[in-house]
Design a protein around this motif. Structure first.
Motif, PDB file in Angstrom:
ATOM      1  N   VAL A 144      40.632  33.330  40.992  1.00 50.52           N
ATOM      2  CA  VAL A 144      40.196  34.709  41.226  1.00 50.52           C
ATOM      3  C   VAL A 144      41.455  35.555  41.356  1.00 50.52           C
ATOM      4  CG1 VAL A 144      38.950  36.271  42.766  1.00 50.52           C
ATOM      5  CG2 VAL A 144      38.091  33.953  42.380  1.00 50.52           C
TER       6      VAL A 144
ATOM      7  N   LEU B 297      37.532  36.864  37.528  1.00 47.27           N
ATOM      8  CA  LEU B 297      37.493  35.412  37.453  1.00 47.27           C
ATOM      9  C   LEU B 297      38.161  34.987  36.152  1.00 47.27           C
ATOM     10  CD1 LEU B 297      36.420  32.788  38.795  1.00 47.27           C
ATOM     11  CD2 LEU B 297      34.416  33.004  37.287  1.00 47.27           C
TER      12      LEU B 297
ATOM     13  N   PHE C 129      33.563  37.059  46.548  1.00 51.80           N
ATOM     14  CA  PHE C 129      33.381  35.961  45.603  1.00 51.80           C
ATOM     15  C   PHE C 129      32.220  35.070  46.055  1.00 51.80           C
ATOM     16  CE2 PHE C 129      34.895  31.584  44.239  1.00 51.80           C
ATOM     17  CZ  PHE C 129      34.386  31.692  42.955  1.00 51.80           C
TER      18      PHE C 129
END
Length: 342
Positions: A200, A129, A161
């Motif tokens: 991400v 992240l 995620f």
């Protein structure tokens, strides 16, 4: 005078003989090389992405482990599991390397010659992240009300995620705005261009953003999600049945790559795989390898165990992407990986 002339002719003849012999040896060597090449079997491997995350595979390529096993490997990047799966099903690729969720989707859609997983490579998520601003004490609560550049709906990066968000009591649909409209591999550029508060990213995207001062790594999804069967090698059921010896050789080469990364330092691994990532300097590659190395990204063997497969299905169900669970015995074979591990 005649003796001198005769001596000169003899020297010339001897030199010509030596040169002819050398030429013959070179020709013989060339012919030998050609014969060696013809003995290699061409195998096309389509990878979901080209990332340092998959270091053991690139070690096998660069150390000629595939050639040692009689394989002439053609490596093609699919840029997305959907594209890699399409290449395998259509016959454009013999073997696919991607998240195993794709094999479950294909099986549930009723494909007769479905894809079977035969070797698992990674056991943790490989993405990070990245924040637009540095955050010293990052908390997943920091994502509330923010926009995150995510992954394709139904793909492993996005599902892992969302799985982490839920583990931290964050609703992916209500608490965070996740942008899933950007093509795989283009999120770093979009983020660099000003889109999103977080993104991400796989490597080298995450480190590249940091180096450019465009972003800051604040969390590892691999550490947060725990051990997850993130990527595996697979082939159509018919291909496995028709080419068992070739699949075994392929798996043996991969195992050698796994053995290498588990017995060498990040610095040594980085030097071996550097030719695969010419756009990055050795220092950057070493840094990325170290990140993956420290979080135990790679398994010691290639065996795709049932508990890992069931965890994968748990994640799919949690993401609302699985209507019915699929049999482990149908979609996974450990025959080749177990032999390679011996």
């Amino acid at each position: 005078m005649k003796k001198k002339l005769l001596s000169a002719l003899l020297v010339a003849a001897l030199a010509a003989s030596v040169l002819a012999g050398c030429a013959k040896e070179e020709t013989g060597s060339s012919e030998s090389d050609k014969k060696e090449e013809t003995r290699l079997t061409k195998v096309t491997l389509n990878e979901v992405a080209h990332s340092i995350f998959y270091a053991p595979m690139y070690v096998a390529v660069e150390e000629d482990y595939f050639k040692d096993e009689g394989i002439d490997l053609e490596l093609v990047t699919g840029f997305g599991a959907d594209k890699t799966m399409t290449a395998v099903l259509s016959g454009q690729a013999d073997i696919g390397f991607m998240g195993s969720e794709s094999s479950i989707y294909t099986y549930n859609e009723g494909a007769k010659d479905y894809v079977v997983n035969f070797a698992q490579l990674t056991q943790r998520a490989g993405n990070f992240l990245v924040s637009r601003e540095p955050i010293e004490d990052f908390s997943w609560e920091d994502l509330k009300g923010k926009t995150v550049l995510g992954g394709r709906k139904g793909g492993m990066p996005e599902m892992v995620f969302e799985y982490i968000l839920k583990q931290n009591d964050i609703d992916p649909e209500k608490d965070v705005m996740i942008n899933q409209n950007i093509d795989f591999g283009s999120t770093a550029a979009a983020f660099s261009g000003g889109q999103g508060d977080f993104t991400v990213e796989f490597e080298p995207g995450a480190t590249t953003l940091e180096a450019a001062g465009k972003g800051y790594v604040v969390a590892s999804l691999g550490k947060e999600s725990g051990y997850v069967p993130y990527t595996a090698f697979s082939a159509k059921k018919s291909y496995l049945e028709e080419h068992p010896d070739l699949i075994q050789s392929f798996t043996d080469a991969l195992q050698k790559g796994m053995d290498y990364v588990n017995t060498h330092t990040p610095e040594e691994i980085a030097k071996v795989i550097q030719p695969q990532f010419k756009e990055n300097d050795l220092e950057t590659i070493t840094m990325i390898v170290s990140r993956y190395y420290e979080q135990k990204t790679w398994k010691e063997d290639l065996i795709f165990n049932q508990d890992s497969f069931e965890l994968l299905q748990d994640i799919l169900e949690d993401a609302g992407e699985l209507d019915s669970r699929t049999p482990y015995e149908d979609l996974v074979t450990t025959e080749f990986a177990k032999k390679a591990a011996k």
